[in-house]
Design an enzyme around this catalytic site. Structure first.
Site, mmCIF file in Angstrom:
data_model
loop_
_atom_site.group_PDB
_atom_site.id
_atom_site.type_symbol
_atom_site.label_atom_id
_atom_site.label_comp_id
_atom_site.label_asym_id
_atom_site.label_seq_id
_atom_site.Cartn_x
_atom_site.Cartn_y
_atom_site.Cartn_z
ATOM 1 N N GLY A 1 16.522 7.226 3.423
ATOM 2 C CA GLY A 1 16.608 7.101 4.871
ATOM 3 C C GLY A 1 15.775 8.166 5.558
ATOM 4 N N SER B 1 13.341 14.315 4.051
ATOM 5 C CA SER B 1 13.224 14.743 2.657
ATOM 6 C C SER B 1 11.770 14.821 2.218
ATOM 7 C CB SER B 1 14.006 13.803 1.733
ATOM 8 O OG SER B 1 13.528 12.470 1.826
ATOM 9 N N ARG C 1 2.295 7.774 8.844
ATOM 10 C CA ARG C 1 2.541 7.526 7.419
ATOM 11 C C ARG C 1 3.645 8.429 6.888
ATOM 12 N NH1 ARG C 1 -2.600 7.453 3.517
ATOM 13 N NH2 ARG C 1 -3.010 5.660 4.875
ATOM 14 N N ASN D 1 2.758 9.398 -2.970
ATOM 15 C CA ASN D 1 2.579 10.437 -1.954
ATOM 16 C C ASN D 1 1.443 11.411 -2.243
ATOM 17 O OD1 ASN D 1 4.736 9.427 -0.496
ATOM 18 N ND2 ASN D 1 6.230 10.847 -1.367
ATOM 19 N N HIS E 1 6.981 7.039 4.903
ATOM 20 C CA HIS E 1 7.326 7.464 3.553
ATOM 21 C C HIS E 1 8.640 8.238 3.524
ATOM 22 C CE1 HIS E 1 3.343 6.766 1.250
ATOM 23 N NE2 HIS E 1 3.348 6.031 2.345
ATOM 24 N N HIS F 1 -1.719 -0.145 9.593
ATOM 25 C CA HIS F 1 -2.991 0.057 8.899
ATOM 26 C C HIS F 1 -4.189 -0.230 9.788
ATOM 27 C CE1 HIS F 1 -1.066 -0.382 4.625
ATOM 28 N NE2 HIS F 1 -0.731 0.733 5.243
ATOM 29 N N THR F 2 -3.934 -0.553 11.036
ATOM 30 C CA THR F 2 -5.034 -0.676 11.993
ATOM 31 C C THR F 2 -5.637 0.685 12.311
ATOM 32 O OG1 THR F 2 -5.683 -1.695 14.089
ATOM 33 C CG2 THR F 2 -3.623 -0.472 14.090
ATOM 34 N N VAL G 1 12.783 6.584 1.591
ATOM 35 C CA VAL G 1 13.441 7.343 0.529
ATOM 36 C C VAL G 1 14.637 8.087 1.119
ATOM 37 C CG1 VAL G 1 13.165 9.123 -1.232
ATOM 38 C CG2 VAL G 1 11.233 7.638 -0.661
ATOM 39 N N THR H 1 -12.054 -1.293 14.563
ATOM 40 C CA THR H 1 -11.650 -0.227 15.489
ATOM 41 C C THR H 1 -10.763 0.762 14.721
ATOM 42 O OG1 THR H 1 -9.806 -1.641 16.205
ATOM 43 C CG2 THR H 1 -11.782 -1.612 17.592
#
Length: 342
Positions: A83, A87, A73, A105, A77, A204-205, A81, A260
């Site tokens: 690239g 950051s 994640r 965030n 994220h 999101h698995t 932002v 799972t």
């Protein structure tokens, strides 16, 4: 009960395609003149870099499997932002406002300590050589592998930015309650297609979502998309016990893949077929009136895990290649990922 089947009028289909086309036109290919990323970037300057990241990630995920999703994640994220320029890792200072406290965030991102440990190891072996942006890209790949997901080669050579954007972090990162058109437009503006979106959201698995991000869904149209049957009603009842409609519980968490939750596979898409996606943004890919292309992809990945793995790998490379043009001119290799070099 089957998920309701929707169809679009020819006019709405045409309108949807026009909107996507207009958005695509405004995506400027700003990376054409940037130095290319390469697989051999650290071959001479820091040959131990990949091994260091892998070993530290193995220790981290072994001690806490949830960290695999957390590091993945962080990479997402970051790339959405400015690239992929690290950051997202910058702390607030007197002269710099970071991205960590931006609405998408705050209370969502974690794993910064793992990045710090990896960076310390890299600085010990190869001082001032491996950027935090590259570190994060490699760590995200290794995180996926460690929980059963696919391998992909990570092109390297990113620089760390000396700036961050709280504003872009607040507007450009997809959020859980947005509709399909908004979600696709945010990916398109990053140079990513609807196919990339459906594959990348498959991340999101693994991982958890906070109650504040799925409350509207479970007290909204969850029953409409999932229908009524004993198993679904039990699942929904459990979700509502974790996330009350009123009275707090915002930070309570539930797995986005209840089948799972700690294993990277295609069970997430099978959940969407049942209409039981935890986040509105996820279920929109299958149940939205506008899900012409995305619905087909959800169906495909639900039955063909190899196809999902291949597209996820390709889309991760594509996302990882979103670079910050300014970072190649004014960027640096941070000694500490939380602060720019002085």
């Amino acid at each position: 009960m089957a998920v309701p089947q929707f169809s679009l009028s020819p006019y709405l289909q045409f309108l949807t395609l026009v909107i996507f086309f207009i958005l695509s036109v405004f995506v400027v290919n700003s990376h054409a003149d940037e130095p290319p990323l390469t697989l051999e970037y650290y071959q001479s300057s820091c040959p131990t870099a990949l091994e260091i990241v892998r070993k530290e990630m193995e220790c981290a995920v072994l001690s806490e499997p949830r960290l695999a999703a957390s590091i993945l994640r962080l990479h997402f994220h970051d790339c959405f932002v400015q690239g992929c320029d690290a950051s997202v890792l910058l702390d607030d200072t007197i002269t710099l406002q970071g991205e960590k406290k931006a609405p998408p965030n705050i209370n969502s991102l974690r794993g910064f300590g793992v990045i710090d440990r990896i960076k310390n190891k890299l600085e010990s072996d190869c001082p001032g050589v491996v950027s935090c942006a590259d570190l994060l890209a490699i760590a995200a790949r290794d995180a996926v592998i460690l929980v059963g997901g696919p391998y992909w080669d990570v092109p390297l050579g990113r620089k760390d930015s000396r700036s961050a954007s709280f504003t872009l972090a607040s507007t450009d990162i997809p959020t859980p309650n947005q509709g399909l058109l908004t979600l696709i437009s945010k990916f398109i503006l990053q140079g990513l297609s609807a196919t990339d979106m459906v594959a990348l959201v498959g991340a999101h698995t693994i991982g958890l979502a906070s109650c504040q991000n799925f409350r509207a869904r479970i007290y909204g149209d969850f029953e409409e998309t999932a229908g009524r049957n004993p198993l679904t009603e039990t699942y929904l009842s459990n979700l509502r016990s974790v996330c009350p409609a009123t009275g707090g519980g915002d930070k309570n968490k539930s797995a986005m893949d209840y089948i799972t939750p700690n294993y990277f596979d295609n069970a997430f898409y099978r959940i969407l077929l049942k209409g039981e996606g935890l986040l509105n943004s996820d279920q929109e890919m299958y149940s939205s009136l506008l899900s012409i292309e995305t619905k087909h992809l959800v169906q495909k990945y639900a039955v063909d895990m190899l196809a999902f793995f291949q597209q996820f790998s390709d889309s991760m490379v594509k996302m990882g290649n979103i670079t910050n043009p300014d970072s190649f001119i004014t960027g640096e290799v941070r000694r500490n990922c939380r602060f720019i070099n002085t």
